[in-house]
Design a protein around this motif. Sequence first.
Motif, mmCIF file in Angstrom:
data_model
loop_
_atom_site.group_PDB
_atom_site.id
_atom_site.type_symbol
_atom_site.label_atom_id
_atom_site.label_comp_id
_atom_site.label_asym_id
_atom_site.label_seq_id
_atom_site.Cartn_x
_atom_site.Cartn_y
_atom_site.Cartn_z
ATOM 1 N N THR A 1 16.403 -5.020 10.285
ATOM 2 C CA THR A 1 15.041 -5.276 10.833
ATOM 3 C C THR A 1 13.975 -4.625 10.080
ATOM 4 O OG1 THR A 1 15.895 -5.412 12.899
ATOM 5 C CG2 THR A 1 13.539 -5.207 12.703
ATOM 6 N N VAL B 1 13.712 -6.731 6.596
ATOM 7 C CA VAL B 1 13.028 -7.988 6.717
ATOM 8 C C VAL B 1 11.674 -7.801 6.933
ATOM 9 C CG1 VAL B 1 12.728 -9.994 8.098
ATOM 10 C CG2 VAL B 1 15.138 -9.163 7.680
ATOM 11 N N LEU B 2 11.272 -7.057 7.649
ATOM 12 C CA LEU B 2 9.735 -6.826 7.535
ATOM 13 C C LEU B 2 9.332 -6.491 6.422
ATOM 14 C CD1 LEU B 2 9.360 -4.959 11.180
ATOM 15 C CD2 LEU B 2 8.616 -7.272 10.542
ATOM 16 N N ARG C 1 9.146 -9.366 3.854
ATOM 17 C CA ARG C 1 8.147 -10.214 4.432
ATOM 18 C C ARG C 1 6.747 -9.901 4.328
ATOM 19 N NH1 ARG C 1 10.098 -15.077 7.699
ATOM 20 N NH2 ARG C 1 8.570 -15.983 6.310
ATOM 21 N N PHE C 2 6.368 -8.981 4.596
ATOM 22 C CA PHE C 2 4.969 -8.106 4.527
ATOM 23 C C PHE C 2 4.982 -8.092 2.992
ATOM 24 C CE2 PHE C 2 4.441 -5.676 8.936
ATOM 25 C CZ PHE C 2 4.693 -6.949 9.218
ATOM 26 N N GLY D 1 5.466 -10.318 0.815
ATOM 27 C CA GLY D 1 5.138 -11.547 0.694
ATOM 28 C C GLY D 1 5.151 -12.010 -0.817
ATOM 29 N N GLN E 1 18.239 -11.057 0.449
ATOM 30 C CA GLN E 1 17.097 -11.842 0.961
ATOM 31 C C GLN E 1 15.866 -11.630 0.100
ATOM 32 O OE1 GLN E 1 15.688 -12.600 4.918
ATOM 33 N NE2 GLN E 1 17.908 -11.646 5.475
ATOM 34 N N VAL F 1 3.331 -1.489 1.484
ATOM 35 C CA VAL F 1 3.854 -1.490 2.864
ATOM 36 C C VAL F 1 4.852 -0.400 3.294
ATOM 37 C CG1 VAL F 1 5.366 -3.020 4.349
ATOM 38 C CG2 VAL F 1 3.936 -3.995 2.473
ATOM 39 N N ASP G 1 2.570 0.292 8.506
ATOM 40 C CA ASP G 1 2.395 -1.228 8.829
ATOM 41 C C ASP G 1 3.190 -1.366 9.899
ATOM 42 O OD1 ASP G 1 0.930 -2.450 6.501
ATOM 43 O OD2 ASP G 1 2.226 -0.864 5.488
ATOM 44 N N GLU H 1 12.863 -2.067 18.907
ATOM 45 C CA GLU H 1 11.451 -2.563 19.069
ATOM 46 C C GLU H 1 10.632 -2.513 17.698
ATOM 47 O OE1 GLU H 1 9.499 0.012 21.835
ATOM 48 O OE2 GLU H 1 10.902 -0.395 23.361
ATOM 49 N N ILE H 2 10.019 -3.468 17.370
ATOM 50 C CA ILE H 2 9.184 -3.606 16.308
ATOM 51 C C ILE H 2 7.852 -3.217 16.937
ATOM 52 C CG2 ILE H 2 8.199 -4.960 14.369
ATOM 53 C CD1 ILE H 2 10.570 -6.606 14.934
ATOM 54 N N LEU I 1 3.656 -2.869 15.791
ATOM 55 C CA LEU I 1 2.772 -2.811 15.007
ATOM 56 C C LEU I 1 1.458 -2.324 15.620
ATOM 57 C CD1 LEU I 1 3.223 -6.642 13.909
ATOM 58 C CD2 LEU I 1 4.470 -4.596 12.993
ATOM 59 N N ARG I 2 0.429 -2.340 14.959
ATOM 60 C CA ARG I 2 -0.863 -1.880 15.738
ATOM 61 C C ARG I 2 -1.224 -2.606 16.919
ATOM 62 N NH1 ARG I 2 -5.212 -3.570 12.461
ATOM 63 N NH2 ARG I 2 -5.003 -1.546 10.841
ATOM 64 N N ARG J 1 0.897 -12.041 7.828
ATOM 65 C CA ARG J 1 1.479 -11.133 6.941
ATOM 66 C C ARG J 1 2.615 -11.934 6.456
ATOM 67 N NH1 ARG J 1 0.813 -4.894 7.041
ATOM 68 N NH2 ARG J 1 1.045 -5.471 4.825
ATOM 69 N N GLY K 1 1.819 -14.013 3.534
ATOM 70 C CA GLY K 1 1.921 -13.124 2.547
ATOM 71 C C GLY K 1 0.675 -13.741 1.302
ATOM 72 N N GLU L 1 16.973 -10.460 12.957
ATOM 73 C CA GLU L 1 17.497 -9.012 12.864
ATOM 74 C C GLU L 1 17.601 -8.197 14.086
ATOM 75 O OE1 GLU L 1 15.706 -10.758 10.829
ATOM 76 O OE2 GLU L 1 17.234 -11.120 9.274
#
Lengths: 342, 342
Positions: free
Chosen positions: A175, A178-179, A182-183, A185, A217, A277, A297, A334-335, A337-338, B182, B185, B339
Amino acid sequence: MSRPTVTDIAKAAGVSLATVDRVLNARPGVRRQTIQRVNEAIERIGYVRDVTAANLARQRRYHFAFVLPEAPGEFVPLLRKALEEAAASSIIDRTDLTITSVPPNDPHVIVKTLQRLRADGIDGVAIFSPETPRLRDEIAHLKESGVAVVALISDLPNTNRDHFIGIDNIAAGRTAGVLMGRFLGGASGAILVLTSSMQGRANAERRLGFDTVMARQFPGIEVLPSLEGHDDPDTIRRVVSNALDRHGDLAGIYSLGTGNGVLINLLKERGRPDTLVVIAHELTHNTRRALEEGTLDAVINQNVGHIARSALRVLRAKTDDIDILSAQEHIRIEIVLRENLY
Amino acid sequence: MSRPTVTDIAKAAGVSLATVDRVLNARPGVRRQTIQRVNEAIERIGYVRDVTAANLARQRRYHFAFVLPEAPGEFVPLLRKALEEAAASSIIDRTDLTITSVPPNDPHVIVKTLQRLRADGIDGVAIFSPETPRLRDEIAHLKESGVAVVALISDLPNTNRDHFIGIDNIAAGRTAGVLMGRFLGGASGAILVLTSSMQGRANAERRLGFDTVMARQFPGIEVLPSLEGHDDPDTIRRVVSNALDRHGDLAGIYSLGTGNGVLINLLKERGRPDTLVVIAHELTHNTRRALEEGTLDAVINQNVGHIARSALRVLRAKTDDIDILSAQEHIRIEIVLRENLY
DNA sequence: ATTGACATGAGGTACGTACCTCATTAACGT
DNA sequence: ACGTTAATGAGGTACGTACCTCATGTCAAT
């Protein structure tokens, strides 16, 4: 039409209350066919034992112990606090809780602690510890003595513990990966991975999951070899500083163990590029503030409140030999974020 | 050293059991100073009422009702299933559950249903419905009659409901927005927002949160006006198809209500570009599969199991006038990726 | 036929609390 | 001093289950 009681069973099965009681509590002195007759009646009228009344009558008290490491960082204290909060609530009805701290990575002390608890006639223990041969043996002894055993945070897969309460750390690493990918980008660059010696297994699993995802990935991103902080603030500060100096093209940082406080301070002192990131584990005061301020992040979290309550529920269910509601006991990755910081 | 009982209070306060009972259960016929004396004794010896024994003696049964809309989509059935599962577990001890379906957006039927429940002497109701003046009035009546009322999924902020069980939809929208921005990107393009008429308030709030974040943090991305699917599969298919045809530069899709099934099928039929980012709400069979297959990038979820159990716990606490463990009852905004799909 | 082992029944007490009835006492007004 | 009312006590039963004792029944082995 309320729930059927033992009296209803007796009537339905055509036996006395005493016999029903003998069957229900597996006491001797009942013919096999009578047992069957009673069980059929139970089935037929849909009897379900009133556990609260039974516990009342039994004068049942649950003695549970939590064995936690005196680990650096905020996580273990938070877990401890969550346990104490759960203990103050009704979840803990009729149960006595002992929380023991043991030096981390000292199998001898952990085993001694467990032996003492076993001698004291504990009903269940929750253990947060790396797996060692001696611990394995002691867990076998505990199980033989009828003690419920759950592994906490870090699984003990090669033991016959009743249950594991924590997250799948490989999936957690994936997890995070992937974050991260992808973040970023599509940006290229290097990723710093900060690890700690604590909880070797969990950290290794997170690293594994992270690396797998990055390799598969996001092949354009280079994941640097782990930096070992050894849970020492000065060391962490030094190695991270060095790395930041050395890698001008740093794209991201993944902190998978303790040492977030130092990392966050360092990033704030040196100023962090907008494009960097930074992902860490466990929602604590430090990481929460860092999320709010934008220094982090994302945080991958396992909810300590949920873990504490789940451990208590599972221990109770296991000592009573009752089914657990597995959906409720699943600890989610759990993910945070702000924006969904609660 | 077991817990002190009412008898201990009586001894400590120098009164009879009957008086202790009168004080504990707020029955009349006790002088103020005696009440105080008893309360002091309770404080002193640290008495805590044994709720399970009390409930047993009281022969207390809780009658709770859930009023759910016959809404399209998988979410409500999932919630219903979660309730039924919770009902089968021990959480529901001594409580009778009624689940009523009402046509959505028909205040008359909802109010009628609630009136009937009130006449039946219900102890608490959980309501999943948009707020209307007539509903407001009926909730006031319910509260006057001593019925516990919680709002489910969609808050009823201008009523005096005891509690809201669900997520902050503005924050959920913001979360979706940040993920969208995000994940894109830095890419530019247009975003399709698919809404539905159900649960107007929740959808509007999500949209608001989403738009706020996009405008502030990702000004390069254009968010198109909402597409209304009106919860009708054919309509959804038509409007989404049109939009996909029209916007060659489509960067992302945000589906904030029902209609995910159709959307997912459409994307699979037409083939979706790798760069497209698709975010939807609520983890269901459809969205789960779509996450696994890569048709969806993220799902913002509220855990139906948690919601169901929380509603039952809160209703029980409110009817007993007991404090709730707010950390346990907070429904989190879950971010679900492939994920951390559990 | 007697013995003993086993199976079952009858009836009780207990857990901690709720709630009921009836008796007793104290405090008050007239 | 009397009646009235409020405050309190004493003692019980109940909730659903556990667990105990003692009596009685059944059956087979001797």
